[in-house]
Design an enzyme around this catalytic site. Structure first.
Site, PDB file in Angstrom:
ATOM      1  N   GLU A  87      -4.708  -8.885  -1.705  1.00  0.00           N
ATOM      2  CA  GLU A  87      -5.197  -8.714  -0.333  1.00  0.00           C
ATOM      3  C   GLU A  87      -6.648  -8.277  -0.270  1.00  0.00           C
ATOM      4  O   GLU A  87      -7.072  -7.375  -0.992  1.00  0.00           O
ATOM      5  CB  GLU A  87      -4.342  -7.697   0.429  1.00  0.00           C
ATOM      6  CG  GLU A  87      -4.740  -7.590   1.914  1.00  0.00           C
ATOM      7  CD  GLU A  87      -3.916  -6.579   2.690  1.00  0.00           C
ATOM      8  OE1 GLU A  87      -2.682  -6.576   2.525  1.00  0.00           O
ATOM      9  OE2 GLU A  87      -4.503  -5.786   3.452  1.00  0.00           O
ATOM     10  N   GLU A 103       0.820  -1.219   0.000  1.00  0.00           N
ATOM     11  CA  GLU A 103       0.000   0.000   0.000  1.00  0.00           C
ATOM     12  C   GLU A 103       0.856   1.272   0.000  1.00  0.00           C
ATOM     13  O   GLU A 103       0.853   2.054   0.954  1.00  0.00           O
ATOM     14  CB  GLU A 103      -0.982  -0.045   1.171  1.00  0.00           C
ATOM     15  CG  GLU A 103      -1.898  -1.255   1.070  1.00  0.00           C
ATOM     16  CD  GLU A 103      -3.034  -1.294   2.082  1.00  0.00           C
ATOM     17  OE1 GLU A 103      -2.996  -0.517   3.057  1.00  0.00           O
ATOM     18  OE2 GLU A 103      -3.954  -2.117   1.897  1.00  0.00           O
TER      19      GLU A 103
END
Length: 478
Positions: free
Chosen positions: A327, A232
């Site tokens: 994810e 991220e």
């Protein structure tokens, strides 16, 4: 006359024999999970395809129209997951659970992701929050990584090795949440900030850090197949290990340091870029793929913003590169089994693969009854399984069954093939060319029963599926 009679008899015998030995219609096995939890990946009675086509909405399956090759399906062996599996289960409980997760008798997960150093789910041997990297202490000018060690990952390594016993073909992915704090700019912290771009040696040292990690894991018998550069990268927080990394910086690092270092080390680990949400991903992905194409296998995505259709545009721009879904977490915010199953099947399992993803990963493989133990992150997330920290008993959550609908049947190397969809019926189809089997996933996302028929090679199979339910069909190709 005798010759004519004999010829007629011969023709009659040929007709009768050819009819008798005509290829029989395929037999479809199926596994069902219903939103009311009455059926949980339950094998149903086999059904024969029929020659006759009924007047029903039809899902057409065409194995002659192929798309991406699948790499595998799984979840993340986070530090928290590994801690629970090693310390809260008896050997007998652990062996049984690993059979359910990784073996052919279970859902046969084929891929695990782990965190390179600490994440928001990292703990010590007592289950207490623990933030670390493999080089917390800076070395000398000549040897900056003098104190490098993957020893804090010992529990994770143990559980990865055990998983590979249940599935020797299991593949692994690694992702860092943060670089060593002393490589960061400004305040040296695990939580937040970014690399010290003012010192160009930072990138050389950080590339060496990755190589040391890959070689250490390889020595342990844990080859890393897939590597993302930063989890991220468009998000940083003071709450848990994290680090920002812009698209231009990631492109620069991969092209000039990490990619060449992996090549020079003789490693076969593939690099993927981005590893963040579907939303607002195009510019980031394009920047890295356009500038570091030589060393980048593709781009990776999470489910927390946007939708899976966002990746189709990236695939169209770079069809030579892979799309990877890496994810998504369930949690206490979604309690209803049927609602969760429908969303997971429609958006994650089917949605990502229909939009070119080669992998499907969920987040924590295992969490306890409180959604922990955590290291500053989500306080109400749910694992694929829940481990009772007192008894060691494990509960299979909706995520287990959603993953199982694809991982148990679609093996790495299978290719996605064409399948049409219907209102309220999401589908994805695959062809396992090695076994010559066709696999179709279908999910009824509505609150009403749906009746339809499958059609493949002019053979038909009518079926009625309950509301908010999922089914996987498997039949032999022809």
């Amino acid at each position: 006359m005798k010759r004519l009679t004999s010829l007629l008899l011969l023709m009659l015998c040929f007709f009768l024999l050819s009819d008798r030995f005509k290829e029989p219609p395929p037999l479809a096995d199926s596994w069902l999970t219903t939103g009311d939890e009455q059926h949980l990946l339950e094998n149903q009675p086999a059904k024969l395809f029929q020659d006759d086509k009924q007047d029903l909405p039809t899902i057409f399956v065409d194995k002659h129209k192929t798309y991406q090759q699948m790499d595998g399906f799984g979840a993340a062996m986070t530090g928290s997951s590994a801690y629970l599996l090693e310390h809260k289960l008896t050997a007998k409980q652990r062996d049984a659970l690993f059979q359910d997760l990784f073996s052919e008798s279970g859902i046969h997960l084929s891929y695990l992701r782990h965190t390179i150093g600490a994440s928001d789910y990292s703990v010590d041997d007592r289950g207490n929050p623990s933030s670390y990297t493999y080089a917390d202490q800076q070395g000398t000018l000549e040897d900056p990584l003098q104190h490098f060690s993957t020893a804090p990952d010992r529990t994770v390594m143990n559980m990865l090795k055990l998983a590979k016993i249940s599935n020797p073909e299991l593949q692994l992915m690694g992702t860092p949440w943060t670089a060593p704090p002393w490589l960061k700019y400004g305040e040296h912290t695990y939580n937040g900030s970014y690399l010290n771009y003012a010192d160009q040696r930072t990138y050389e040292i950080y590339a060496d850090y990755f190589i040391k990690y890959l070689l250490d894991y390889k020595e342990e018998g844990l080859d890393i197949d897939l590597l993302s550069v930063q989890n991220e990268p468009q998000f940083e927080t003071a709450a848990y290990p994290s680090m920002a990394m812009g698209a231009a910086e990631q492109q620069y690092f991969i092209q000039n340091f990490l990619g060449p270092a992996i090549l020079d080390a003789g490693l076969r680990t593939a690099i993927v870029a981005y590893d963040h949400n579907w939303e607002n991903s195009k510019d980031y992905a394009e920047t890295v793929l356009n500038g570091a194409s030589e060393y980048t296998a593709g781009t990776a995505y999470h489910c927390y913003a946007g939708n899976p259709e966002n990746t189709a545009e990236i695939q169209e721009l770079h069809p030579e590169k892979g799309i990877y879904f890496t994810e998504c977490s369930g949690g206490a915010w979604g309690e209803d089994f049927g609602d969760n199953l429908s969303w997971l099947m429609d958006q994650v399992i089917i949605g990502t693969t229909r939009n070119w993803s080669k992998t499907v990963f969920l987040w924590n493989l295992a969490l306890d009854e409180t959604g922990g133990p955590t290291n500053g992150g989500c306080t109400d997330c749910r694992g694929v399984v829940t481990v009772d920290s007192q008894s060691g008993n494990s509960k299979k959550n909706v995520e287990y069954y959603a993953l199982g609908h694809i991982s148990k049947f679609v093996q790495p190397g299978a290719v996605r093939i064409s399948s049409t969809e219907l209102p309220h019926l999401s589908t994805a189809a695959f062809w396992d060319q090695k076994e010559d089997k066709i696999i179709l996933l279908a999910a009824n996302t509505s609150n009403t029963t749906q009746t339809f028929q499958l059609e493949e090679e002019n053979k038909h199979l009518p079926y009625t599926i309950a509301p908010q339910s999922a089914i996987t069909f498997v039949w032999e190709g022809r």
